[in-house]
Each structure stands twice: as C-alpha cells, then as structure tokens.
Design a protein around this motif. Structure first.
Motif, PDB file in Angstrom:
ATOM      1  N   ILE A 199       0.843  -1.205   0.000  1.00 32.62           N
ATOM      2  CA  ILE A 199       0.000   0.000   0.000  1.00 32.62           C
ATOM      3  C   ILE A 199       0.875   1.250   0.000  1.00 32.62           C
ATOM      4  CG2 ILE A 199      -1.611   1.340   1.415  1.00 32.62           C
ATOM      5  CD1 ILE A 199      -2.877  -1.328   2.275  1.00 32.62           C
ATOM      6  N   LEU A 200       1.923   1.271   0.822  1.00 30.11           N
ATOM      7  CA  LEU A 200       2.819   2.420   0.855  1.00 30.11           C
ATOM      8  C   LEU A 200       3.577   2.540  -0.460  1.00 30.11           C
ATOM      9  CD1 LEU A 200       4.264   4.731   2.259  1.00 30.11           C
ATOM     10  CD2 LEU A 200       5.759   3.053   3.373  1.00 30.11           C
ATOM     11  N   GLY A 201       4.043   1.413  -0.994  1.00 34.40           N
ATOM     12  CA  GLY A 201       4.799   1.432  -2.242  1.00 34.40           C
ATOM     13  C   GLY A 201       3.981   1.881  -3.429  1.00 34.40           C
ATOM     14  N   ASN A 202       2.648   1.734  -3.346  1.00 33.85           N
ATOM     15  CA  ASN A 202       1.761   2.193  -4.424  1.00 33.85           C
ATOM     16  C   ASN A 202       1.135   3.542  -4.091  1.00 33.85           C
ATOM     17  OD1 ASN A 202       1.282   0.019  -6.682  1.00 33.85           O
ATOM     18  ND2 ASN A 202       1.472  -1.126  -4.755  1.00 33.85           N
ATOM     19  N   ASP A 203       1.686   4.217  -3.086  1.00 33.19           N
ATOM     20  CA  ASP A 203       1.251   5.576  -2.714  1.00 33.19           C
ATOM     21  C   ASP A 203      -0.214   5.610  -2.302  1.00 33.19           C
ATOM     22  OD1 ASP A 203       1.598   8.234  -2.169  1.00 33.19           O
ATOM     23  OD2 ASP A 203       1.199   8.884  -4.229  1.00 33.19           O
ATOM     24  N   TYR A 204      -0.598   4.669  -1.462  1.00 34.36           N
ATOM     25  CA  TYR A 204      -1.917   4.657  -0.834  1.00 34.36           C
ATOM     26  C   TYR A 204      -3.068   4.714  -1.837  1.00 34.36           C
ATOM     27  CZ  TYR A 204       0.678   5.647   3.477  1.00 34.36           C
ATOM     28  OH  TYR A 204       1.557   5.597   4.523  1.00 34.36           O
ATOM     29  N   PRO A 205      -3.291   3.695  -2.649  1.00 32.14           N
ATOM     30  CA  PRO A 205      -4.469   3.687  -3.530  1.00 32.14           C
ATOM     31  C   PRO A 205      -5.738   3.859  -2.690  1.00 32.14           C
ATOM     32  CG  PRO A 205      -2.984   1.864  -4.058  1.00 32.14           C
ATOM     33  CD  PRO A 205      -2.488   2.453  -2.777  1.00 32.14           C
ATOM     34  N   PRO A 206      -6.597   4.812  -3.055  1.00 35.76           N
ATOM     35  CA  PRO A 206      -7.753   5.111  -2.191  1.00 35.76           C
ATOM     36  C   PRO A 206      -8.647   3.899  -1.892  1.00 35.76           C
ATOM     37  CG  PRO A 206      -7.458   6.826  -3.827  1.00 35.76           C
ATOM     38  CD  PRO A 206      -6.507   5.732  -4.193  1.00 35.76           C
ATOM     39  N   HIS A 207      -8.798   2.995  -2.847  1.00 34.13           N
ATOM     40  CA  HIS A 207      -9.694   1.863  -2.591  1.00 34.13           C
ATOM     41  C   HIS A 207      -9.126   0.892  -1.548  1.00 34.13           C
ATOM     42  CE1 HIS A 207      -7.039   0.422  -5.929  1.00 34.13           C
ATOM     43  NE2 HIS A 207      -7.049  -0.694  -5.222  1.00 34.13           N
TER      44      HIS A 207
END
Length: 732
Positions: A199-207
């Motif tokens: 999640i952090l590595g993908n910059d917190y995807p909102p979903h």
C-alpha cells in the motif's frame, strides 16, 4: 479540486484491484509456482503416510465410519462452533475461535485468489473477478478476520510464555509447540507487513482503505521513515519471506503438531458416543493379547495419540493427578505416541507397554485411574482415554501385576459372588429391620426389579440407604422386588480394573437370574450398576462364552439388545413417583441447607443431573451448588477400583471435595448435609469426613435417606420400624 474530488477521480481512473505478483519478476513467479507444487505434493504424501500408519493398528471394537455424512456433519459443528473449547475455559474458547475462524478465512481467501489467477483467468481465459466491489469486500473480510487470527495467536503465546499456564507445560513440550504458535503468529503479522509495504509502495491507492489493518501498517512504516521507494525495494524480500514461511508451515503439517488440524477432525468424526461408558470386549481367543506390544492398540487408539494437542485440559481435571497420584492422562497418551514414533525410527528398543518398572507406562500409573471420565469430558478432540487405559489394565491383570487388595477383591467375587467376601445368603439380611416384607422377585411378578448392589447389602453404613429406599418404595405403593441371594456383584469396577472374564461371569450369572423373573423395569441403587446394565450388558454375546467351563451360566445370545427392559437409577424412578403424586412431597418437609455431589457414573457417564436435584428440592431442602457440578463434578476417588486400594495421597479426592463444599460453595459453612446418590460415594465421603477432619462440620447423607426423613416428617405410614433409623445416617 478538493481532496475528495481528487480521490474520486483517481478511483474512477484506477482499477479497483491489486497486482498479485507486484515487483516479483517472471522468474520469481515461476519459482513460486514450482515451490508451491513441491509443497502440495510433499504435504499430500506426508498426510497419506501418516494415515497409512493406522493400518498397523488392530481392528476397533466400534463402528467408526457408519453413517459417515452425519458423522462429518457433527464433527464440522463441533469444530466450527468451538463448543468444546469453551468447556471450563471461556478465554481459551474465544482464543481458539479467533485462531480457527481467522485461519479458515485466510485459507479460503488464498484459495479464491488462486482460483482467480490460475483457473479462471489463465486456464479458462475469463476476465478476473478480483476487481471492484468483490475486491473491496474480499479485502475488508480478509483484514478483519486476519486481525482476529493474530489476536488469537497472540493470546495463545501470552498464555504459554507470559502466564506460563501450568497445564500447557510438561515433559512432552518440544520445538513443535513453539513452531506452531510462532509460525502462525509470524504468518499473520507477516501478511500485514507485506500488505502495508504494498500500500505504501503504491502511494496509498484510495480503494485500499478497506484494508484497514494494512493501511495502518503502511502509516506506521511511513512514520518510521520508510518512503514509497524504500517500500517498493523491501517488498520482494518481505513477500518471499512470507511465502517461504507459508510453504514451510504447510510441509511441516504432517510431521509436527500442526497435524492436529487434520487428525483432531478425523478423531471427532470417528468418535464413539458411548466410549468409556461401554468398554470393548475381549474375544474368546487364546492368542489374543491386550497391550503386550504397541501394535495391540487399535487404529482408533493410535489416532487418539496423534490427535492429542497437548492442551492439558484432561490433566487439569483429573482427580488422580490433583491428589498426587502418578497419573497424568495427557502424558499416558503422549508416552504411547512417543514410544511408537521412536520405535518406528529405530531410536528405542522394544519394551513392555505397561509394567511395574521398565514399561512405557508404570503399573502404578494405571492403578491410579478412577475411571471417572473427566479426562474424556474435558478433551476438545474426543480422545477416548479409557479405552487405552482399560487395555493396559487388562494387560496388568493378565500378568498378575495388581495390588494385593484388588486381587483379594477378585477372590471374594469369584468365591462368594460379592466384593465383601461374605456368604451371599446374607445379602438380604438388611431387610430384617423392616416391618414389611420386600417382595421376592423370583417368586412373583413385579413392576420394578430392584438391584440392591453390594454396598447397600453388606456395608453397615449403606444398609441404611437400602432400608430408606425400601421405605420410599413401600410408601409409594409400587410393585418392587429383589433377587435376595440370587443377586451377585454386577462387575462394573472389576471390568474397569481389567478383569474382563470375571466381569463376564458375573454378568452371565445375573442375566440368568433376570431372565428367570417377570418385571418391566430394572432399578439400581448404585450408578455403577446402572451404567453397566444400561450400556455394557446389552453389548455382550453370552452365547460366545457358553462353552467355557468357567462361565457357569446358561444364557443364549444377547440380553436387552433392543431395550426391552428399561434400566433406571433409583433417583429417576423416585422422581417419577413424586411427579405422579404416588409420593406426595410438596417441598415443605425439611429445611436443611445442603449441597449435592454428582456421581460420575450417573452424571458424566449418563447425563442424569436433574432428577437428584429435583428430589432434593422436593424435600424442602435449600440446595446450593458446589463450583464443580454436573459434568464438571470432582470424583470421590472410589471408581476404577479406588474403593479397594490404599493410596498415600494428600489431599484425598473425598477430602478435597468436602473442602470445596464448605469453603467454595456460596453457602459456605452453613452447609449442613452433603447429599450423595451413590453407595460408593457415601463410603468414600464418610472416610474423607474422618481423615480430613470434617466430622463436626458436615454430615454425609444418602439422597434416599433424605427422602425417607421427608416421608416420616410428612407422617406417611409405611409400617416400618426402620423408617426412623433410615431417616438419619448411622453413627460413624
């Protein structure tokens, strides 16, 4: 654009899903599938090999696989509800429920993901269903149930290593116990670490906000100084660590403690609901051995050994262990398992299974068992301890390695037909103090054939119980008769000590007398007799032993195989008499403050808890329960031959029980009478009252004596000079 509008726009642009093999190279993906295939094959072979070992065991006496769908359904209910885990340990039940439901959810979730990746999309060429609302729901459920899983395993670790619960630690603790809890904990926590890094590595995807635990972990990492690029760099190492640990756990399942996840379920499926209350018979075979070798145990008894989770619940409720006797039910089962495994591995030499020195199990350990079935009642995976214990007791009997007092009792039964060694013609002498005649069931038909039993017939203290019960029957004006000197010992306890053929001889002799009488219902004073008549006699094919010259009876086939004769304990009969109005007690006759002790053979063995309590209340007494009551009742110490053996124990089970009545019961020292419904219990507690120093504190009274006193106070005429005497316990 507002933050909300920006997030909404991103959600509309980005697919609501995640990349399963994010930052894992194609080579890594191939390696993953290769290791997964090896793991599955290794696991399946290990499970097959483990179950194949059961073929080394002998055939089992019970039908274990009949009506298999119903058995599986019952086992699924027991396992999924965790109902037995809550028994006597609420926190342990919640803990295990969290672990089980969390583990199953994660397993199902992983399976769903594999189906989508490997079957639905790759094999069938369909678009992934791992998107949109399905993905959100999936992520939410997995995070929530995974959290319960981690919490449950965390509680297990705390109870084992923080509290160091006594029942979790013993000589059989090994690396397996640590491996199970710590690998599960690391798998649970590791899953969230991997998720947080993604999640952090993908910059917190909102979903991904639905993955609330993973989102929180990502925030923790970020607060700790991990940025997006660092998370992406670390992710493959975390992912592989998690995957390899999962593969290692799966491979270890067939070879270590995690196997209980499979063996325990199989054990519950193959459970005999009458185990313990009926014991397996011995075939008329000169080559038959009981427990000379580990291969003498049945496949189910071997499965029992594998199903043991070392939880120690059986040990924590064992009255023998609590009294300092050398019996720990868990260790007996695990000692047999360890010996079998060491023998298979060539790490030990063959030795006697049970012996007085040098055996796998010491003779004194088996002699300590009270056959109370507390261990079986407490076991969450349906281990049938008594089947294995009885097998070893029979081996000791075969070899003559029994306590002299038990051998003397055997001689009394063989020569006189009773455990006291008195002439059997004196069996009904207790009736001479009554002013009415007790019907001879050999001479005229009766509704109830009353099996009085040895202790009410020969023991001076228990004769008051017999007279009081006779008074109750006379006051109720029911047709009751006895066998007089044709009555012999029922054999229940000699069977549990291991003397099967003496049990069969007594059973055949009694059944021959039963068949010579005309009656509808067999009523017993003693719960031990009640259990053996109800559950064990109907299992015997007497014709199989007809040609044995030692068996001096003439009985063909089975007795009461189809329940033609109703078998009841006297409390059940008297309850019916009170409820029908034949015994007019209205609950105002007596005003004692009392407690009641559940006999093992009436309660745990046969689930009769309410009839005695209803009768106590019918006399007007104020009944207060001891903390350990009903199925959790604490044995008096007299079962399994304990009545005839002397143990240097401190405290005696009977003394501990009386202490509980006076100190742990809500009424405390206000308890005046300790009510029992078993002649053996009466004997043990009268002894415990003396040796424990309770003579001036509490009175031991048979329930029938309490009822007879209530009848006398009611002024019901029964024409018996014995009424007054039977209403008050005889002097010690």
């Amino acid at each position: 654009m507002t933050n909300f509008g920006y997030a909404l726009g991103v959600m509309q642009q980005e697919p609501v899903t995640r990349e399963t093999f994010w930052r894992i190279s194609p080579v890594g993906e191939v390696m993953f599938y290769f290791l997964a295939a090896v793991t599955v094959v290794w696991f399946l072979w290990g499970v097959y090999d483990r179950f194949a070992r059961y073929s080394d065991g002998t055939a089992d006496h019970a039908a274990r696989l009949d009506d298999l769908p119903a058995r599986i359904g019952r086992a699924a209910k027991v396992v999924l509800t965790n109902e037995k885990q809550f028994n006597r340990d609420f926190v342990g039940g919640v803990m295990h429920a969290f672990i089980l439901w969390g583990f199953l959810t994660l397993l199902i979730g992983t399976t769903i993901l594999a189906i989508d990746m490997d079957i639905w999309t790759k094999a069938l060429g369909q678009p992934s269903f791992f998107v949109g609302d399905f993905y959100r729901s999936y992520s939410l459920v997995m995070d929530a149930m995974g959290l319960l899983f981690v919490v449950g395993v965390g509680v297990a670790i705390y109870r084992r290593y923080g509290l160091r619960m006594e029942r979790l630690w013993d000589k059989h603790n090994s690396w397996e116990d640590a491996f199970l809890v710590w690998s599960l904990f690391l798998l649970g926590v590791g899953g969230y670490v991997v998720e947080g890094l993604r999640i952090l590595g993908n910059d917190y995807p909102p979903h991904e906000t639905v993955s609330f635990v993973g989102w929180f972990v990502a925030l923790v990492f970020e607060t700790g100084g991990v940025d997006q690029s660092m998370a992406g760099a670390v992710y493959p190492f975390a992912w592989w660590s998690h995957a390899l640990l999962a593969f290692g756990f799966i491979v270890a399942v067939p070879y270590a403690k995690p196997f209980h996840m499979i063996s325990s379920f199989a054990n519950v499926v193959t459970n005999d609901d009458k185990a313990g209350k009926r014991l397996p018979g011995i075939p008329m075979d000169l080559d038959h051995t009981n427990a000379e070798d580990i291969d003498d145990f049945s496949w189910k008894e071997i499965l029992d050994q594998d199903a043991c989770t070392k939880c120690g619940r059986c040990s924590s409720v064992c009255p023998a262990k609590a009294s300092g006797r050398p019996l720990d039910p868990r260790n007996v089962i695990l000692d047999l398992k360890s010996y079998r495994e060491d023998l298979d591995a060539g790490e030990t030499e063959s030795k006697p299974i049970v012996a007085d020195g040098g055996g796998v199990i010491e003779a004194e350990t088996m002699e300590s068992c009270m056959a109370c079935m507390a261990c079986m009642d407490a076991c969450p995976v349906d281990i049938e301890h008594l089947s294995s214990f009885t097998k070893m007791n029979r081996q000791l009997t075969d070899e003559g390695e029994l306590a002299p007092s038990i051998q003397d009792m055997f001689q009394n039964v063989m020569q006189k037909g009773n455990t006291f060694g008195d002439p059997n013609r004196k069996r009904a002498d207790w009736t001479e103090d009554l002013d009415f005649e007790v019907t001879d069931a050999r001479e005229e038909p009766v509704d109830y054939l009353w099996y009085v039993g040895d202790y009410p017939s020969f023991d001076d203290r228990n004769k008051a119980v017999a007279r009081s019960l006779a008074t109750i029957f006379e006051a109720s004006d029911v047709s009751v008769g006895i066998l007089y000197d044709d009555e012999v010992y029922d054999g229940n306890d000699v069977r549990r000590v291991g003397e099967e053929f003496l049990f069969l001889e007594q059973a055949g002799t009694l059944v021959e007398s039963f068949e010579a009488c005309e009656f509808d219902t067999l009523v017993c004073t003693d719960p031990h007799s009640y259990n053996t008549f109800k559950n064990e006699y109907p299992e015997i094919d007497f014709e199989e032993f007809a040609d044995d010259p030692m068996m001096e009876f003439d009985v063909e086939g089975f007795w009461n195989r189809r329940d033609e004769v109703e078998v009841l304990h006297y409390t059940q009969v008297v309850q019916d008499l009170v409820q029908s109005g034949s015994l007019p007690l209205d609950g105002t006759e007596l005003d004692y403050t009392v407690t009641y002790h559940d006999p093992c053979h009436l309660g745990r063995y046969n689930d009769e808890y309410e009839a005695p309590r209803n009768l106590v209340r019918a006399t007007g007494c104020d009944l207060h329960e001891m903390p350990r009551n009903r199925a959790n009742s604490f044995c008096c110490g007299g079962g399994g031959g304990g009545l005839w053996m002397d143990f240097e124990e401190e405290p005696k089970p009977s003394e501990e029980r009386l202490r509980e009545a006076l100190e742990d019961t809500e009424a405390g020292t206000a308890i005046e009478k300790f009510v029992v419904a078993c002649p053996m219990c009466l004997t043990m507690y009268e002894d415990g009252r003396k040796t424990g120093g309770f003579e001036g504190d509490i009175e031991i009274v048979g329930l029938s004596e309490l009822l007879a006193e209530a009848i006398e106070s009611k002024g019901i005429s029964v024409g018996s000079s014995g009424t007054s005497e039977s209403a008050t316990p005889a002097d010690d």
